[in-house]
Design a protein around this motif. Structure first.
Motif: not given
Length: 500
Positions: A59-61, A70-71, A86-89, A490-493
């Motif tokens: 659900v969080a995804v 942004a987080l 949270v972020d994608g990672l 998120a990896s790019q950030a």
């Protein structure tokens, strides 16, 4: 390095405290299961709570926008310095932690372990610690949740210990992990002290505060050393891996190793805190970290070939492949960071699945010594094929998440370090394939010895446990695009801080 770090860490506030619920659900589950003691209802509820946590992570995804750097889903409670986002990672690791915890509840039932209710309660407590580490953006809270998880693992190892060797393995584990935790906690204090020096005496351990006043000079170097080595112990990274082989051989066969290395919170902590809070020190020490990691790939692969015990062999496989994650992360390249995070997820599923199978083999034979195992394929073909598939996934077989993840890491390595170190690392991965296939051949494919062990056929619950892990791993492998989409921004950030 780029400026505007605070913009990267700007958060979108949550309308509902979803992350708080994610942290409280396993704590509630642990209390409920413990209250039911060993009654069947409590054991069933343990599995229900674990499954509920997994569904809540899904659900969080659905509640975040992966295209934003942004987080998101941020929640704050100032009096306790509580701050989560949270972020994608983060969500990739949360999904892995929830899935592995659910599988461990099923594994505990299939192994017929004593006191399953108590086992499930401690598992849920460990999951609460893992989830807390993955959602917090406060380094002090990260240390506190780490202590909670470590306490749960120590309890598991002590409660189910049955021999002098197991007690010795537990003592070694406690020594290493206590030392690593103290290093990390000292790093937190250095960060807080540096922030106080920069802001006129106001202490803070919040990532958003610290990233706006990154320590300089000796403060930053000291913080890097302490945080990095503290996390390296629990990851584990060569040469700080001494606790794992003994724990793998003599500890609770699959559950404790899966909790400690199935979810690579050490790698996650480096990405979330070490990279943004000590950027100058990271760039200064990058060649040395990567050099030790590359050496670790070969050294631990060589040690793996010398093992006669399947559990110890898998422990050295863990250390060898963890070095690849560190190489990807410390490439400071967006492809390398994304590859390291994806490979950590693939690695968690694969190595946990292999440890489950080793546990199933031990239940049947009473041993994991390679010279005493033979001809298992004829009796348990599904478990044998699953073991082989998990092993090939670890070394990046096409069709598993490891293939795309390893490709991203090697691409970043070529860009940052050149062809020669990258080829050497790839050869180390080939060596890893060699020792895993060698172990598979000896245990499963060699001719059954006369007077060998009577081996029961695969049980239904064993099909379920390994089948779910295999299905999840292959689904991610064949449909990698959504996971790349989830983690790309998120990896790019994370890498943008080191772009010149």
């Amino acid at each position: 390095m780029t400026s505007g770090l605070t913009e990267i860490f700007w958060t979108e506030q949550a309308s509902l405290p979803l992350l708080l619920v994610l942290q409280l659900l396993p704590l509630l589950g642990a209390a409920v299961v413990y209250a039911f003691d060993e009654r069947r209802t409590g054991v069933t509820l343990g599995k229900v709570f674990a499954l509920g946590e997994l569904l809540l992570c899904i659900v969080a995804v659905s509640h975040i926008n992966p295209t934003l750097p942004a987080l998101q889903l941020a929640e704050r409670f100032a009096p306790l310095a509580y701050h989560v986002a949270v972020d994608g990672l983060s969500l990739l690791f949360l999904l892995l932690a929830a899935l592995l915890t659910f599988l461990m509840t099923l594994y505990g039932m299939s192994r017929g372990m004593i006191s399953p209710g108590r086992l499930f309660a401690v598992l849920l407590l460990a999951e609460a610690g893992l989830v807390g580490m993955l959602v917090t953006v406060n380094v002090a809270w990260f240390a506190a949740f780490s202590a909670l998880e470590l306490w749960a693992v120590v309890f598991l190892l002590r409660r189910w210990a049955s021999s002098r060797a197991e007690i010795h393995a537990l003592a070694r584990f406690v020594q290493y992990q206590a030392f690593g935790w103290v290093l990390f906690a000292a790093g937190c204090l250095v960060l807080g002290w540096g922030h106080a020096e920069a802001t006129g005496g106001r202490w803070s351990f919040d990532l958003f505060d610290l990233v706006g006043a990154v320590p300089v000079g000796k403060f930053q170097t000291a913080a890097f050393y302490l945080l990095f080595y503290g996390l390296a112990v629990r990851t584990p990274l060569f040469p700080l891996h001494g606790w794992l082989p003994n724990m793998a051989q003599h500890g609770l066969i699959a559950v404790a190793p899966a909790l400690m290395v199935g979810v690579k919170v050490g790698i996650y902590g480096m990405m979330r805190f070490v990279l943004p809070l000590t950027p100058a020190a990271v760039e200064t020490w990058q060649p040395y970290v990567v050099g030790f990691a590359m050496a670790g790939v070969f050294f631990t692969a060589a040690l793996a070939f010398q093992q006669s015990n399947l559990r110890r062999l898998l422990a050295f496989a863990v250390v060898s492949h963890t070095s690849l994650l560190v190489i990807g992360l410390f490439s400071l390249h967006e492809s390398g960071i994304q590859g390291a995070m994806l490979l950590a997820a693939n690695f968690g599923l694969a190595v946990t699945g292999m440890w489950f199978i080793v546990g199933f083999v031990f239940r049947r034979t009473g041993t994991t010594e390679l010279h005493e195992l033979s001809g298992l394929f004829e009796c348990i073909p599904f478990l044998a094929i699953a073991f082989l598939t998990f092993g090939l996934a670890i070394v990046g077989m096409p069709g598993t998440p490891g293939f795309d993840a390893a490709h991203l890491i090697l691409e970043a390595s070529i860009d940052k370090f050149g062809a020669l170190p990258t080829v050497a690392t790839a050869l180390g991965n080939v060596a890893a394939a060699g020792f895993l296939l060698w172990a598979f051949q000896r245990a499963f494919l060699s001719q059954a010895k006369a007077g060998g062990h009577d081996v029961d056929r695969t049980l239904p619950m064993e099909y379920v446990v390994c089948g779910i892990a295999l299905a999840a791993m292959l689904a991610i492998g064949f449909f990698t695009e959504p996971w790349l989409y989830l983690t790309e921004t998120a990896s790019q950030a994370a890498a943008a801080r080191f772009v010149r």
